[in-house]
Design a protein around this motif. Structure first.
Motif, PDB file in Angstrom:
ATOM      1  N   LYS A   1      -4.607  -1.860  -7.529  1.00  0.00           N
ATOM      2  CA  LYS A   1      -5.215  -0.566  -7.839  1.00  0.00           C
ATOM      3  C   LYS A   1      -4.141   0.499  -7.765  1.00  0.00           C
ATOM      4  O   LYS A   1      -3.369   0.546  -6.810  1.00  0.00           O
ATOM      5  N   ASP A   2      -4.045   1.344  -8.788  1.00  0.00           N
ATOM      6  CA  ASP A   2      -3.123   2.472  -8.820  1.00  0.00           C
ATOM      7  C   ASP A   2      -3.868   3.682  -9.362  1.00  0.00           C
ATOM      8  O   ASP A   2      -4.653   3.552 -10.308  1.00  0.00           O
ATOM      9  N   GLU A   3      -3.609   4.862  -8.768  1.00  0.00           N
ATOM     10  CA  GLU A   3      -4.286   6.072  -9.222  1.00  0.00           C
ATOM     11  C   GLU A   3      -3.404   7.281  -8.964  1.00  0.00           C
ATOM     12  O   GLU A   3      -2.719   7.358  -7.948  1.00  0.00           O
TER      13      GLU A   3
ATOM     14  N   ASN B   1      -1.115  10.434  -5.301  1.00  0.00           N
ATOM     15  CA  ASN B   1      -1.049   9.115  -5.928  1.00  0.00           C
ATOM     16  C   ASN B   1      -1.202   8.076  -4.835  1.00  0.00           C
ATOM     17  O   ASN B   1      -0.790   8.293  -3.697  1.00  0.00           O
TER      18      ASN B   1
ATOM     19  N   GLU C   1      -2.166  -3.482  -3.285  1.00  0.00           N
ATOM     20  CA  GLU C   1      -2.244  -4.834  -3.844  1.00  0.00           C
ATOM     21  C   GLU C   1      -2.688  -5.762  -2.731  1.00  0.00           C
ATOM     22  O   GLU C   1      -2.239  -5.629  -1.588  1.00  0.00           O
TER      23      GLU C   1
ATOM     24  N   GLY D   1      -1.902   3.536  -4.244  1.00  0.00           N
ATOM     25  CA  GLY D   1      -2.034   2.213  -4.823  1.00  0.00           C
ATOM     26  C   GLY D   1      -2.033   1.165  -3.742  1.00  0.00           C
ATOM     27  O   GLY D   1      -1.628   1.423  -2.606  1.00  0.00           O
TER      28      GLY D   1
ATOM     29  N   SER E   1       0.840  -1.189   0.000  1.00  0.00           N
ATOM     30  CA  SER E   1       0.000   0.000   0.000  1.00  0.00           C
ATOM     31  C   SER E   1       0.880   1.246   0.000  1.00  0.00           C
ATOM     32  O   SER E   1       1.916   1.280   0.660  1.00  0.00           O
TER      33      SER E   1
ATOM     34  N   GLY F   1      -5.809   6.221 -13.754  1.00  0.00           N
ATOM     35  CA  GLY F   1      -5.571   5.062 -12.917  1.00  0.00           C
ATOM     36  C   GLY F   1      -5.901   3.753 -13.591  1.00  0.00           C
ATOM     37  O   GLY F   1      -6.283   3.708 -14.764  1.00  0.00           O
TER      38      GLY F   1
ATOM     39  N   TYR G   1      -7.075  -0.600 -12.389  1.00  0.00           N
ATOM     40  CA  TYR G   1      -7.212  -1.672 -11.412  1.00  0.00           C
ATOM     41  C   TYR G   1      -7.321  -2.985 -12.155  1.00  0.00           C
ATOM     42  O   TYR G   1      -7.679  -3.030 -13.333  1.00  0.00           O
TER      43      TYR G   1
END
Length: 113
Positions: A56-58, A45, A49, A47, A34, A80, A82
């Protein structure tokens, strides 16, 4: 009236006896990675897993866009993605942009016109 009450009691008892409790919900997947960064300007930003393969990444940044009166105003532009695995084991990946043109998702699993 007594017959109606009797039937109501019997039907309620049948429902209660025949219904099974729902199985307990599985525990949520654990987060294995995280990150989160917030800039004073409003950009960010983040993210994460999970142990079951959800990623998820943004990234968001502040941008001046024209409002309906033609004047610049600040807005957050977001990019982003996912991904996760469906029940058949196929990886589903969705990328997106959200800006002055709205939410724009892209993914092989999405229908096209």
């Amino acid at each position: 009236m007594k017959l109606l009450t009797f039937l109501l009691v019997i039907s309620t008892a049948i429902v209660l006896v025949s219904s099974k409790p729902a199985p307990p919900a599985p525990p949520p997947p654990q987060i294995v990675k995280s990150s989160f960064d917030l800039d004073p300007s409003g950009s960010y930003n983040f993210g994460f897993e999970t142990e079951n393969g959800i990623v998820k990444d943004e990234v968001g940044s502040v941008k001046a866009i024209k409002n309906e009166k033609g004047m610049d105003e600040p807005a957050v532009v977001v990019k982003g993605s996912y991904s996760y695995y469906d029940p058949d084991g196929n990886q589903i990946v969705l990328t997106y942009i959200a800006d002055e043109n709205g939410f724009q998702p892209q993914g092989a699993h999405l229908p096209t016109l």
